[in-house]
Write an enzyme that holds these catalytic residues in place. Structure first.
Site, short mmCIF file in Angstrom:
data_model
loop_
_atom_site.label_atom_id
_atom_site.label_comp_id
_atom_site.label_asym_id
_atom_site.label_seq_id
_atom_site.Cartn_x
_atom_site.Cartn_y
_atom_site.Cartn_z
N ARG A 81 3.95 -7.90 -3.83
CA ARG A 81 4.24 -7.41 -5.19
C ARG A 81 5.74 -7.23 -5.40
O ARG A 81 6.18 -6.63 -6.38
CB ARG A 81 3.49 -6.10 -5.48
CG ARG A 81 1.96 -6.24 -5.40
CD ARG A 81 1.21 -5.11 -6.10
NE ARG A 81 1.68 -3.77 -5.75
CZ ARG A 81 1.32 -3.08 -4.66
NH1 ARG A 81 0.44 -3.61 -3.81
NH2 ARG A 81 1.81 -1.89 -4.42
N LYS A 131 0.56 19.73 -17.54
CA LYS A 131 1.34 19.90 -16.30
C LYS A 131 2.74 19.31 -16.46
O LYS A 131 3.73 19.87 -16.00
CB LYS A 131 0.60 19.28 -15.11
CG LYS A 131 -0.64 20.07 -14.73
CD LYS A 131 -1.24 19.55 -13.44
CE LYS A 131 -2.37 20.45 -12.98
NZ LYS A 131 -3.53 20.46 -13.91
N VAL A 158 -0.67 11.53 9.91
CA VAL A 158 -0.79 10.76 11.16
C VAL A 158 -1.75 9.59 10.92
O VAL A 158 -2.87 9.80 10.43
CB VAL A 158 -1.35 11.66 12.29
CG1 VAL A 158 -1.57 10.84 13.56
CG2 VAL A 158 -0.41 12.83 12.54
N THR A 201 -2.86 14.75 8.01
CA THR A 201 -3.33 13.48 7.43
C THR A 201 -2.21 12.45 7.33
O THR A 201 -2.48 11.29 7.02
CB THR A 201 -3.96 13.64 6.03
OG1 THR A 201 -3.01 14.27 5.17
CG2 THR A 201 -5.25 14.43 6.07
N1 DCP Z 1 -6.57 -1.97 -1.10
C1 DCP Z 1 -7.50 -1.62 -2.09
N2 DCP Z 1 -8.16 -0.43 -2.01
C2 DCP Z 1 -7.93 0.42 -0.99
C3 DCP Z 1 -7.01 0.10 0.02
C4 DCP Z 1 -6.33 -1.12 -0.07
O1 DCP Z 1 -7.69 -2.39 -3.03
N3 DCP Z 1 -8.60 1.59 -0.94
C5 DCP Z 1 -5.84 -3.23 -1.20
C6 DCP Z 1 -4.76 -3.13 -2.26
C7 DCP Z 1 -3.53 -2.82 -1.48
C8 DCP Z 1 -3.76 -3.62 -0.21
O2 DCP Z 1 -5.18 -3.52 0.02
O3 DCP Z 1 -2.36 -3.23 -2.16
C9 DCP Z 1 -2.97 -3.16 0.97
O4 DCP Z 1 -3.20 -1.77 1.21
P1 DCP Z 1 -2.02 -0.79 1.58
O5 DCP Z 1 -2.63 0.53 1.81
O6 DCP Z 1 -1.21 -1.38 2.70
O7 DCP Z 1 -1.16 -0.67 0.23
P2 DCP Z 1 0.15 -1.41 -0.27
O8 DCP Z 1 0.53 -2.54 0.62
O9 DCP Z 1 -0.09 -1.74 -1.70
O10 DCP Z 1 1.28 -0.28 -0.24
P3 DCP Z 1 2.17 0.21 1.02
O11 DCP Z 1 3.57 -0.25 0.75
O12 DCP Z 1 2.07 1.68 1.02
O13 DCP Z 1 1.60 -0.41 2.26
#
Ligand code: DCP
Ligand code: MG
Ligand code: MN
Length: 333
Positions: free
Chosen positions: A184, A73, A104, A102
């Protein structure tokens, strides 16, 4: 659910990451193939960490997480500037509608499919009573535009200060950590993931009433930080905030979790992510005969059942017990 943006400024492979993320969204939202969803995201994560542009599919094939099919790809995209598979996906208005719905907050693939099957394909139609949205989905629709906006790091730093000051008005011993992509060190985040604990709030404690999430949420509302509630339980708040005194700023998704003090650093590790990093960490733990989750790190017995929780007083403890070199949050990809 929201879309993930690859906000790595100056990424020389941004366009490749974007099409891989779009394929990932399709696999999650429409095909419901979690395996492919993760494979595309892993490939995008690999590419977004490269300092230079990938020149061919063959070159990409040598990178971690990029197999033959994804390499093909990449080759197609590099030579034609587009991807037939994505073009075909986007020709089908059912796919396009499911992907839109999705986005939303609160609408997952199943609800989106149900809506589209009932002929509800636009945000305008979502407002009709026949869409039968729950409270979370109604909030998601109400703040649709704002929730799609990424949150600059600067703004989260200000929200963090307001939140910590307010919570420590109530009790100086509360500990608050904003995790997720913010921890992070990303320049922008999709939402705000706050963890909260108190030294007296422990899994074996009798004084667990020292901490009440409801009190804290009420106080943050009074301080004009929290402006809407999606849900509020004993340990988890999901809602909406806005930097106080900044009516021009968008409304932001805020989650607050109240966590036992002795489980705090497993939670901090988990909610700092990334989720791909967590998967790798859990797999490594299993290989080391441990089980790791957001609550605890436990040694597995020869029968494979979890034993007592290890005593964890910082994230470094977890890496050390698993014989891994410590990784700073910013390096947890
Ligand atoms: N998390 C995980 N598995 C998932 C959902 C979340 O391990 N299925 C953990 C890791 C993510 C954290 O929870 O870093 C926070 O989830 P977020 O969906 O808020 O993701 P991020 O904060 O990393 O990214 P964003 O900037 O999109 O909020
Ligand atoms: Mg987040
Ligand atoms: Mn979150």
């Amino acid at each position: 659910g929201k879309r993930k943006a690859n906000d790595n400024a100056g990424n020389p492979n941004q366009d490749l990451c974007d099409f891989l993320q779009e394929l990932a969204q399709y696999e999650r939202n429409v095909s419901k193939n979690v395996f492919k969803y993760n494979a595309y995201r892993k490939a995008a994560a690999t590419l977004s960490g490269l300092p230079e542009r990938v020149k061919s599919g063959e070159e990409a094939r040598k990178l971690p997480g990029i197999g033959e099919k994804i390499a093909k790809k990449i080759e197609e995209f590099l030579t034609t500037g587009k991807l037939r598979k994505l073009e075909d996906i986007n020709k089908d208005d059912t796919n396009v509608a499911i992907n839109l719905l999705t986005r939303v907050s609160g609408i997952g693939p199943a609800k989106a499919k149900e809506l589209v099957d009932a002929g509800i394909k636009t945000l305008e139609q979502l407002k009709e009573p026949r869409a039968k949205l729950n409270h979370h989905q109604k909030i998601g629709l109400k703040y649709f535009d704002d929730f799609e906006k990424r949150i600059p790091r600067k703004e989260i730093q200000e929200i963090e200060r307001v939140m910590k000051n307010a919570i420590q008005d109530l009790d100086e011993e509360y500990i608050v950590t904003i995790c997720g992509s913010y921890r992070r060190e990303k320049e922008e985040s999709g939402d705000i993931d706050a963890l909260l604990t108190h030294p007296m709030y422990t899994s074996n404690g009798s004084k667990n009433n020292v901490a009440s999430l409801k009190n804290i949420v009420d106080y943050l509302e009074k301080k004009k930080l929290i402006v809407d509630t999606i849900s509020l339980g004993r340990t988890k708040f999901m809602g909406v905030c806005q930097l106080p005194g900044s009516k021009d700023k968008p409304f932001r998704r805020l989650d607050i979790r109240l966590v036992f003090h002795d489980q705090y650093y497993c939670a901090v590790l988990y909610f700092t992510g990334s989720d791909l990093f967590n998967k790798e960490m859990r797999a490594h733990a299993l290989a080391m005969k441990y089980t790791l989750n957001e609550y605890a790190l436990k040694r597995l017995t020869p029968e494979g059942t979890p034993g007592e929780a290890e005593e964890i007083t910082c994230e470094e403890d977890i890496f050390r017990i698993l014989k891994l070199p410590y990784k700073e949050p910013k390096d947890r990809k």
